[in-house]
Design a protein around this motif. Structure first.
Motif, short mmCIF file in Angstrom:
data_model
loop_
_atom_site.label_atom_id
_atom_site.label_comp_id
_atom_site.label_asym_id
_atom_site.label_seq_id
_atom_site.Cartn_x
_atom_site.Cartn_y
_atom_site.Cartn_z
N GLY A 111 1.19 -1.29 -0.06
CA GLY A 111 0.06 0.22 0.15
C GLY A 111 1.07 1.05 0.07
N VAL A 112 0.90 2.56 -1.24
CA VAL A 112 0.87 3.30 -1.12
C VAL A 112 0.34 4.90 -1.06
CG1 VAL A 112 2.59 4.84 -2.60
CG2 VAL A 112 2.58 2.55 -2.73
N PHE A 113 0.85 5.30 0.22
CA PHE A 113 -0.02 6.84 0.78
C PHE A 113 1.07 7.88 1.03
CE2 PHE A 113 -1.62 2.23 2.31
CZ PHE A 113 -2.17 2.96 1.83
N SER A 114 0.53 8.78 0.31
CA SER A 114 1.04 10.76 0.87
C SER A 114 0.82 10.41 1.82
CB SER A 114 0.37 11.44 -0.17
OG SER A 114 -0.71 11.28 0.07
N THR A 115 1.51 11.97 2.72
CA THR A 115 0.83 12.43 3.99
C THR A 115 -0.64 12.77 4.11
OG1 THR A 115 1.96 14.92 2.98
CG2 THR A 115 2.95 13.21 4.60
N ALA A 116 -0.82 13.19 2.48
CA ALA A 116 -2.64 13.75 2.51
C ALA A 116 -3.37 12.75 2.76
CB ALA A 116 -2.44 14.23 1.13
N THR A 117 -3.47 11.97 2.63
CA THR A 117 -3.78 10.31 2.49
C THR A 117 -4.06 9.41 4.21
OG1 THR A 117 -2.58 8.93 1.28
CG2 THR A 117 -3.78 10.22 -0.05
N SER A 118 -4.10 10.23 5.59
CA SER A 118 -4.41 9.07 6.09
C SER A 118 -5.68 8.94 6.59
CB SER A 118 -4.33 10.44 7.59
OG SER A 118 -5.27 11.64 7.38
N GLU A 119 -6.57 8.98 5.85
CA GLU A 119 -8.15 8.00 6.12
C GLU A 119 -8.52 6.41 5.48
OE1 GLU A 119 -12.29 8.12 5.14
OE2 GLU A 119 -11.70 9.60 4.33
N ALA A 120 -7.23 6.70 4.00
CA ALA A 120 -7.17 5.77 3.32
C ALA A 120 -6.23 5.06 4.53
CB ALA A 120 -6.68 5.71 1.85
N ARG A 121 -5.00 5.23 4.66
CA ARG A 121 -3.78 4.67 5.35
C ARG A 121 -3.78 4.26 7.12
NH1 ARG A 121 0.72 8.38 7.72
NH2 ARG A 121 -0.26 8.12 9.87
N GLU A 122 -5.36 4.67 6.79
CA GLU A 122 -6.00 4.10 8.77
C GLU A 122 -6.69 2.87 8.04
OE1 GLU A 122 -7.55 7.15 10.52
OE2 GLU A 122 -5.55 8.35 10.89
N ALA A 123 -7.19 2.81 7.30
CA ALA A 123 -7.76 1.98 7.29
C ALA A 123 -7.09 0.58 6.22
CB ALA A 123 -9.63 2.21 5.88
N ASP B 1 8.37 10.30 -0.49
CA ASP B 1 8.76 10.15 -2.36
C ASP B 1 7.58 8.77 -2.65
OD1 ASP B 1 10.00 8.17 -0.32
OD2 ASP B 1 11.86 8.32 -1.86
N ALA B 2 6.76 8.97 -2.00
CA ALA B 2 5.54 7.54 -2.34
C ALA B 2 5.07 8.28 -3.66
CB ALA B 2 4.10 8.07 -0.87
N LEU B 3 4.87 9.19 -3.72
CA LEU B 3 4.56 9.70 -5.25
C LEU B 3 5.19 9.21 -6.15
CD1 LEU B 3 2.01 11.21 -6.22
CD2 LEU B 3 3.07 13.81 -6.34
N ALA B 4 6.42 9.39 -6.36
CA ALA B 4 7.16 8.89 -7.76
C ALA B 4 7.31 7.68 -7.33
CB ALA B 4 8.46 9.23 -6.84
N VAL C 107 -0.29 5.17 -11.00
CA VAL C 107 -1.18 4.96 -10.47
C VAL C 107 -0.40 6.36 -9.70
CG1 VAL C 107 -2.53 3.09 -10.15
CG2 VAL C 107 -0.16 3.37 -8.72
N SER C 108 -1.41 6.74 -8.53
CA SER C 108 -1.31 7.61 -7.06
C SER C 108 -2.09 7.78 -6.35
CB SER C 108 -2.12 9.35 -7.87
OG SER C 108 -1.15 9.27 -9.24
N PRO C 109 -1.28 7.93 -5.37
CA PRO C 109 -1.86 8.32 -4.14
C PRO C 109 -3.24 8.01 -3.82
CG PRO C 109 0.89 8.67 -3.56
CD PRO C 109 0.11 8.45 -5.82
N PRO C 110 -3.82 7.55 -2.77
CA PRO C 110 -3.88 5.69 -2.44
C PRO C 110 -3.98 5.07 -3.00
CG PRO C 110 -5.84 6.23 -1.44
CD PRO C 110 -4.92 7.93 -2.29
#
Length: 638
Positions: free
Chosen positions: A339-351, A372-375, A382-385
């Motif tokens: 799973g790849v997550f950016s700092t702005a996708t905390s909800e998806a990361r917690e799920a 560098d998760a986006l890269a 694809v883009s995070p999440p």
């Protein structure tokens, strides 16, 4: 009132048992007439140990009780249930004080087969009388055994009748070609084969909590000793224990819920068998997979690793996708899911983390949420999440955008994406594909399929996203149950390989691909178009009846005996004594039997907790429910 009978009486006060000087002493009255010989005998009995622990053949044991003409009762024990058995022995000894001796005999120290088939033995003082080995239900029966000598003969006659009935049932069952339950048949067939359970710790109410804290992870099998599926799983579990012997941080254990129903209820075990993994500070994880040795071992080993594993650098993340795992995961050939997550996708990361805790032990998951998760995700379009799936050791990495952020949606999506594109159907993985409720395009083969067939079927499976059917194959050599499936579809087994369209969830129609045509992607697609247009005639149609067990499932908890509630203390016979100072009556009624003086005296003394009354049941693996144990072995009862 009779001037010829002395009104004097003598009692022995057990004041060494009292822990508090203000606590009344327990006392035992002399039941016989006051003569010098009877007083001497009474003092000898009162001075003898309450319970004698023995570690030799009962035939060789001699105690003061036998020397004075009283019987000796052996309570049979073993190290796993020693504490409970010791309390049972002490409880019985207080009830029989002055009437019989009580000894605690460990099966672990005496190599006699008869000890494993009994839980109580009775030795009488008469010369040449053999020791009686019995199976009793509770402490009442032990006390009655001593007080009523005719009871021994009755119990032995009952046991002999039950054994004869069992032998008759066994002869009858062996004459049957097919029994009504294959699991029971297998267990019955192998019932004389001893399982190697030395590597599995036996847990009881006394040692359950302390044992959980001794290992990093404790695997617990909750089972019922009389129930066929439990015994079949116990066999797999013993093989797992041998396979995982020496694995650091893993303790394998078992709880017989028939002996410890209170513990199993407390752990919310409502069906047998159940396997749970306990880790300190975390909620227990319940196993819900297949009961085979390989599946159980995989689950236990995967549970040792965090799910998801948090990766710190992009190199670690890409190595993970290539199949570079921690050493404890290297032997498990699972698809790599990251799973790849950016700092702005905390909800998806917690799920995703919550989904990982639900799927722990079943799959291998990694997580990357550095700057560098986006890269990393854009490298796979694809883009995070997003989810990255590394198949075939990282040679193929697929990127999937995460559009739904609820935990259940994520669990369902992860399970779906981890399914093979063109799977080989086996008994363990069939339920995963049936849950999709899609038609099966299944190729039955007598062995491995050819490279050409594999390539064409794989092209077909990858051809359309979100396929409307499951393209798969079944190797009859590895999964011989496939022969029975084909006989259900056709009156005789067709020539192999054979490609079938089976819609189990709508109409149950089975269509057979023309055997004269080669199995290619174009030919199969053309044939499927004819099916959809209604131009093909089904080879057979399956019954629409639900496939259910022949009998309703057991409500195991309702079958269990409820734990015996604590009995109210007797009313004090002496002014000034408080109710808390008196033990409850023996489950069998009077505390010591005999005359009124003895009954009165035995009712006074320490509390029930200090006496250690174990309740009605004879605990331990010498089955306290032996009669039901015997019933459970008959497949017709199950």
């Amino acid at each position: 009132d009779d001037p010829d009978v002395s009104s004097a009486w003598l009692s022995f006060w057990h004041c060494q048992q009292a822990t508090d000087p203000a606590q009344p002493c327990r006392r035992t009255a002399l039941a016989q007439p006051l003569t010098l010989l009877n007083v001497h005998r009474h003092l000898k009995l009162m001075g003898a140990p309450l319970v004698t622990e023995v570690a030799e053949d009962p035939e060789k044991v001699s105690t003061v009780h036998l020397q004075l003409g009283l019987p000796l009762v052996f309570i049979l024990s073993q190290k796993e249930t020693y504490e409970a058995d010791r309390r049972t022995a002490e409880f019985v000894a207080w009830q029989l004080l002055g009437k019989a001796g009580v000894a605690l005999l460990s099966r672990d120290l005496v190599d006699l087969n008869v000890l494993h088939r009994s839980n109580v033995a009775l030795k009488t003082p008469e010369e040449g009388m053999p020791i009686q080995y019995l199976v009793l239900e509770d402490t009442d029966e032990v006390i009655t055994l001593v007080e009523d000598k005719s009871k021994v003969k009755q119990i032995q006659e009952d046991e002999q009748e039950e054994e004869e009935e069992e032998d008759e049932d066994e002869i009858e069952n062996n004459n049957q070609d097919i029994q009504d339950d294959q699991v029971v048949e297998a267990v019955s067939r192998d019932k004389k084969r001893e399982l190697p359970l030395e590597q599995i710790l036996v847990l009881t109410e006394e040692n359950f909590r302390s044992s959980l804290s001794e290992a990093v992870r404790t695997v617990v099998l909750f089972y019922a000793s009389w129930e066929a599926v439990s015994l079949a799983v116990l066999r797999s579990y013993s093989e797992v224990a041998a396979h995982l012997k020496g694995t650091p941080g893993v303790l394998l254990s078992r709880v017989n819920c028939w002996d410890w129903p209170g513990l199993c209820s407390q752990e919310n075990v409502t069906q047998f068998p159940t396997i749970k993994i306990y880790k300190e500070g975390q909620q227990s994880v319940t196993y819900d997979g297949m009961w085979g040795t390989e599946e159980l071992s995989s689950f236990i080993l995967l549970s040792r690793v965090s799910c998801p594993v948090k990766l710190a650098t992009m190199d670690e993340a890409e190595g993970y996708l290539r199949g570079e795992f921690p050493p404890e995961l290297s032997s498990h050939h699972h698809t790599s899911l990251l799973g790849v997550f950016s700092t702005a996708t905390s909800e998806a990361r917690e799920a995703f983390e919550e989904a990982g805790s639900i799927l722990s032990g079943h799959i291998r998951m990694g997580m990357y949420f550095e700057d560098d998760a986006l890269a990393l995700s854009q490298k796979y379009s694809v883009s995070p999440p997003a989810l990255l799936l590394g198949r075939s050791g990282g040679r193929s990495v697929e990127g999937i955008a995460l559009s739904k952020h609820s935990v259940q949606d994520m669990v369902q999506m992860i399970r779906y994406e981890l399914l093979d594109i063109f799977p080989e159907i086996t008994v363990p993985n069939l339920p995963q594909y049936l849950q999709l409720r899609k038609p099966f395009l299944i190729l039955f083969s007598a062995g491995d399929i050819s490279q050409m067939e594999s390539r064409e079927m794989l092209k077909l499976a990858k051809g359309r996203p979100q396929q409307a059917f499951v393209a798969c194959w079944l190797n009859l050599k590895k999964t011989p149950v496939g022969h029975g499936i084909l006989r259900m579809y056709f009156s005789t087994t067709p020539s192999l390989p054979v490609l079938l369209w089976v819609n189990l969830h709508a109409g149950g129609q089975v269509f057979k691909f023309p055997s004269e045509e080669p199995i290619t992607e174009m030919n199969i697609l053309s044939w499927l178009e004819k099916l959809q247009a209604g131009l093909e005639i089904p080879s057979s149609t399956l019954s629409e009846e639900d496939w259910k067990p022949p009998l309703p499932a057991y409500d195991f908890l309702q079958m269990m005996e409820p734990s015996v509630p604590e009995l109210s203390p007797q009313t004090s016979p002496h002014p000034g004594d408080t109710p808390e100072q008196h033990p409850p009556k023996s489950p069998g009624g009077d505390a010591a039997g005999g005359d009124g003086a003895i009954r009165e005296e035995a009712s006074q003394g320490s509390t029930a907790e200090e006496v250690g009354s174990p309740g009605r049941d004879l605990r331990g693996t010498a089955p306290r429910l032996a009669a039901r144990d015997k019933q459970g072995r008959r497949h017709s009862e199950l």
